[in-house]
Design a protein around this motif. Structure first.
Motif, PDB file in Angstrom:
ATOM      1  N   ARG A   1       0.858  -1.196   0.000  1.00  0.00           N
ATOM      2  CA  ARG A   1       0.000   0.000   0.000  1.00  0.00           C
ATOM      3  C   ARG A   1       0.895   1.248   0.000  1.00  0.00           C
ATOM      4  O   ARG A   1       1.996   1.211   0.548  1.00  0.00           O
ATOM      5  CB  ARG A   1      -0.891  -0.006   1.237  1.00  0.00           C
TER       6      ARG A   1
ATOM      7  N   VAL B   1      -3.214  -3.992   7.751  1.00  0.00           N
ATOM      8  CA  VAL B   1      -3.769  -3.354   6.548  1.00  0.00           C
ATOM      9  C   VAL B   1      -2.703  -2.586   5.763  1.00  0.00           C
ATOM     10  O   VAL B   1      -2.686  -2.605   4.540  1.00  0.00           O
ATOM     11  CB  VAL B   1      -4.938  -2.412   6.922  1.00  0.00           C
TER      12      VAL B   1
ATOM     13  N   TRP C   1       3.923  -8.775   7.182  1.00  0.00           N
ATOM     14  CA  TRP C   1       2.546  -8.838   6.668  1.00  0.00           C
ATOM     15  C   TRP C   1       2.077 -10.296   6.654  1.00  0.00           C
ATOM     16  O   TRP C   1       0.986 -10.616   7.088  1.00  0.00           O
ATOM     17  CB  TRP C   1       2.488  -8.248   5.252  1.00  0.00           C
TER      18      TRP C   1
ATOM     19  N   ARG D   1      -1.056 -11.831   8.733  1.00  0.00           N
ATOM     20  CA  ARG D   1      -2.161 -12.370   7.929  1.00  0.00           C
ATOM     21  C   ARG D   1      -2.393 -13.844   8.285  1.00  0.00           C
ATOM     22  O   ARG D   1      -3.534 -14.291   8.391  1.00  0.00           O
ATOM     23  CB  ARG D   1      -1.793 -12.182   6.451  1.00  0.00           C
TER      24      ARG D   1
ATOM     25  N   ALA E   1     -12.019  -2.599  10.257  1.00  0.00           N
ATOM     26  CA  ALA E   1     -12.343  -3.200   8.954  1.00  0.00           C
ATOM     27  C   ALA E   1     -13.529  -4.144   9.043  1.00  0.00           C
ATOM     28  O   ALA E   1     -14.173  -4.414   8.040  1.00  0.00           O
ATOM     29  CB  ALA E   1     -11.125  -3.945   8.411  1.00  0.00           C
ATOM     30  N   GLY E   2     -13.815  -4.665  10.244  1.00  0.00           N
ATOM     31  CA  GLY E   2     -14.762  -5.767  10.327  1.00  0.00           C
ATOM     32  C   GLY E   2     -16.124  -5.431  10.910  1.00  0.00           C
ATOM     33  O   GLY E   2     -16.964  -6.316  11.011  1.00  0.00           O
TER      34      GLY E   2
ATOM     35  N   SER F   1     -18.834  -1.630   0.366  1.00  0.00           N
ATOM     36  CA  SER F   1     -18.571  -0.756   1.524  1.00  0.00           C
ATOM     37  C   SER F   1     -17.249  -0.006   1.421  1.00  0.00           C
ATOM     38  O   SER F   1     -17.085   1.016   2.077  1.00  0.00           O
ATOM     39  CB  SER F   1     -18.707  -1.510   2.837  1.00  0.00           C
ATOM     40  N   THR F   2     -16.285  -0.463   0.611  1.00  0.00           N
ATOM     41  CA  THR F   2     -15.108   0.398   0.353  1.00  0.00           C
ATOM     42  C   THR F   2     -15.042   0.646  -1.162  1.00  0.00           C
ATOM     43  O   THR F   2     -14.413  -0.122  -1.890  1.00  0.00           O
ATOM     44  CB  THR F   2     -13.797  -0.273   0.825  1.00  0.00           C
TER      45      THR F   2
ATOM     46  N   ARG G   1      -3.238   0.514  -3.562  1.00  0.00           N
ATOM     47  CA  ARG G   1      -2.013  -0.285  -3.710  1.00  0.00           C
ATOM     48  C   ARG G   1      -0.951   0.613  -4.339  1.00  0.00           C
ATOM     49  O   ARG G   1      -1.274   1.661  -4.901  1.00  0.00           O
ATOM     50  CB  ARG G   1      -2.252  -1.474  -4.636  1.00  0.00           C
TER      51      ARG G   1
ATOM     52  N   PRO H   1     -16.332  -6.470  -4.315  1.00  0.00           N
ATOM     53  CA  PRO H   1     -16.433  -5.627  -3.118  1.00  0.00           C
ATOM     54  C   PRO H   1     -15.352  -5.935  -2.082  1.00  0.00           C
ATOM     55  O   PRO H   1     -15.072  -5.100  -1.216  1.00  0.00           O
ATOM     56  CB  PRO H   1     -17.815  -5.985  -2.564  1.00  0.00           C
ATOM     57  N   PHE H   2     -14.729  -7.132  -2.145  1.00  0.00           N
ATOM     58  CA  PHE H   2     -13.682  -7.493  -1.181  1.00  0.00           C
ATOM     59  C   PHE H   2     -12.291  -7.357  -1.787  1.00  0.00           C
ATOM     60  O   PHE H   2     -11.313  -7.823  -1.212  1.00  0.00           O
ATOM     61  CB  PHE H   2     -13.893  -8.933  -0.694  1.00  0.00           C
ATOM     62  N   GLY H   3     -12.191  -6.708  -2.953  1.00  0.00           N
ATOM     63  CA  GLY H   3     -10.908  -6.617  -3.633  1.00  0.00           C
ATOM     64  C   GLY H   3     -10.589  -7.958  -4.280  1.00  0.00           C
ATOM     65  O   GLY H   3     -11.465  -8.808  -4.471  1.00  0.00           O
TER      66      GLY H   3
ATOM     67  N   ARG I   1      -3.873  -9.312  -1.612  1.00  0.00           N
ATOM     68  CA  ARG I   1      -4.330  -8.518  -0.464  1.00  0.00           C
ATOM     69  C   ARG I   1      -5.843  -8.463  -0.379  1.00  0.00           C
ATOM     70  O   ARG I   1      -6.413  -7.578   0.297  1.00  0.00           O
ATOM     71  CB  ARG I   1      -3.710  -7.126  -0.518  1.00  0.00           C
TER      72      ARG I   1
ATOM     73  N   CYS J   1      -9.539  -9.025   0.881  1.00  0.00           N
ATOM     74  CA  CYS J   1      -9.992  -8.967   2.274  1.00  0.00           C
ATOM     75  C   CYS J   1      -9.906 -10.356   2.935  1.00  0.00           C
ATOM     76  O   CYS J   1     -10.548 -11.304   2.471  1.00  0.00           O
ATOM     77  CB  CYS J   1     -11.443  -8.491   2.292  1.00  0.00           C
TER      78      CYS J   1
END
Ligand code: HEM
Length: 514
Positions: free
Chosen positions: A100, A117, A125, A129, A306-307, A370-371, A377, A441-443, A447, A449
């Motif tokens: 990011r 994130v 990372w 994760r 995020a959740g 929602s995002t 990135r 919606p979750f990418g 990366r 979600c």
């Protein structure tokens, strides 16, 4: 007066310096940059973005095409606004776009990149994760905590059934539900009163803090794009971020210290995530890394931010759409009544049999992701996409909102039409899980979600329960077709006007648990 002269002097000299440098060091690329609106000197296209960048970049893409270049101060920004361009970045070139970009939100609010994130793509990372994937999002972890989600949704249903004649702000209660469900899994306890005796002032405060964080994270902070002006904090964003961080940090430090003082087993939920994180502090991971207190707090913060609001605001949009589309609501009620009956609440094991409900949830994710600009990135190296040059260090914005409304992909894209995802519809096999790029919606990619399965389960369970347990009416005088569906500004897609509704119970009183 002296300070104003200094500011003026700095601004004028940066303009002149930039102008001279750009004359001498005009970059030459092997192939052209993607097309885009002409940037202003120094500030570039910042002003053109306006208060809702997902909408403004969608409308620019209609002129310049689905792969677009913007200049934000000194930063190159590329915007992907079609499914095929998004797939180029997030599938074919995903490895190159797996970190990011630096930003003041990560610095001031996410413990200076010590979180998941914003962690650069690499061993730390991967460690963070993996911890989440194993202990929070694995199929086993999701099943172990199924009872928690069902209990919290049952509590929400009771609070709604007890609302009486007063209209309620639905988003607030949904947020209490998602936050408490997550808190019980992460911390072994609820963090808010359940809403049966009205709203807990702490819950109100917490939701406001989460929304404020999303709003601040969504601001295009001039200092991020013109480093020479960072110290001035022209918009006052960095100052607000630091204050908000202090409030969150106090909340998280108290929770962490309380937890350390407890013996394992004292937490109400066995094996909550924080216990696991504390026990992992002494263990080295495969790369010799160890978790620190800061990383634990940063991870908790990520998961709460995020959740919670992502899931609750999706359900709020779904109910708003159903109020505007009573036939769809009635058809969904019929489906759920058939599978569940009318003498108990929906449980997660019912969801597999609710195809129409699943389509309603997909359609909500499509129209109200929602995002809307996903999370940015950065290009680790220069590359070429669709014949255009993408310079190293460019910020990538994937406009998932515009992609999911693209008339080249969707018939009547602005209509709420769940049938499009059912057999015989235009996209019967399309899912929202990052493989079908017309609705992401979750990418997607590395990366994507990590909370996707949890998010989908929670949104489906809440939406199914609200549809099955209640009819929905607007306060007197409001017409469903006039319901305001405007979006507010922020990193997440809030409603401009929170949904205020009357829930009208449609099951026997004992089902709601008195
Ligand atoms: C409606 C539900 C949700 C939506 C729409 C959503 C959406 C997203 C999106 C678009 C991204 C960026 C992906 C990318 O860069 O390609 C993301 C990242 C993330 N989400 Fe979610 N999310 C949801 C629920 C959750 C939940 C329930 C959690 C955890 C409890 C969660 C935790 C995260 C984290 C930690 C990241 C960062 C991942 C990384 O950088 O590696 N999300 N989410």
């Amino acid at each position: 007066m002296a300070i104003f002269s200094l500011i003026l002097y700095t601004i004028i000299s940066s303009f002149i310096l930039h102008f001279i440098l750009s004359l001498f060091f005009r970059k030459r690329y092997p192939v052209p940059l993607p097309p885009g609106p002409k940037p202003w000197p120094i500030i570039g296209n910042i002003v053109q973005l306006g208060p809702k960048p997902h909408q403004s970049t969608a409308s620019m893409a209609r002129t310049y095409g689905p792969l677009m270049h913007l200049r934000m101060g000194f930063v190159d920004v590329v915007v992907a606004a079609s499914a095929s361009v998004a797939a180029q970045f997030l599938k074919n070139h995903d490895a190159n776009f797996s970190s990011r970009p630096p930003n003041s939100g990560a610095k001031h609010m996410a413990y200076n990149y010590h979180d998941l994130v914003f962690a650069p793509y690499g061993p730390r990372w991967r460690m963070l994760r993996k911890i989440c994937s194993v202990h929070l999002f694995s199929a086993k972890a999701l099943d172990d905590f199924r009872h928690v989600r069902q209990e919290e949704v049952r509590t929400l249903t009771r609070a709604l059934a007890n609302a009486g004649q007063k209209p309620i702000k639905l988003g607030q209660l949904l947020n209490v539900c998602t936050t408490n469900a997550l808190a019980r899994v992460m911390l072994g306890k609820r963090v808010f009163a359940d809403g049966t005796n009205g709203i807990d002032p702490q819950a109100e405060e917490f939701k406001l803090m989460v929304v404020e964080m999303m709003v601040l994270a969504g601001v295009f902070n001039i200092g991020d794009f013109i480093p020479a002006l960072d110290w001035m904090d022209i918009q006052g964003v960095a100052g607000k971020m630091k204050k908000l961080h202090a409030r969150f940090d106090a909340f998280l430090t108290t929770i962490l210290e309380e937890h350390k003082g407890k013996r394992v087993g004292e937490s109400k939920e066995q094996g909550d995530l924080l216990n696991t994180l504390i026990s992992l502090k002494n263990e080295e991971d495969d790369n010799g890394g160890k978790l620190t207190d800061t990383e634990i707090k940063a991870l908790l913060l990520n998961l709460f931010i995020a959740g919670t609001d992502t899931s609750s605001s999706t359900v709020e949009w779904a109910i708003a759409e159903l109020i505007r589309n009573p036939k769809i609501l009635a058809q969904a009620q019929q489906e759920i009544d058939k599978v569940v009956g009318k003498d108990r609440l929906v449980v997660e094991s019912d969801l597999a049999q609710l195809a129409y409900l699943e389509a309603i949830v997909k359609e909500t994710f499509r129209l109200h992701p929602s995002t809307p600009l996903s999370l940015p990135r950065i290009a680790s190296e220069s590359c070429e996409i669709n014949g255009y040059f993408i310079p190293k260090g460019s910020t990538l914005l994937v406009n998932v909102w515009a992609i999911a409304r693209d008339p080249n992909e969707w018939v009547d894209p602005l209509e709420f039409r769940p049938e499009r995802f059912l057999p015989g519809g235009e996209k019967p096999k399309v899912d929202v899980k990052g493989n079908d790029f017309e609705v992401i919606p979750f990418g997607a990619g590395r990366r994507i979600c990590p909370g996707m399965s949890l998010g989908i389960r929670m949104v489906q369970l809440m939406t199914a329960t609200l549809i099955h347990s209640f009819n929905w009416a607007l306060p007197t005088g409001q017409l469903p077709e006039k319901l305001n569906m405007e979006e507010a500004f922020g990193l997440t897609l809030q409603r401009a006007d929170p949904l205020v509704v009357h829930p009208i119970p449609r099951l026997e009183a004992q089902v709601y648990g008195g």
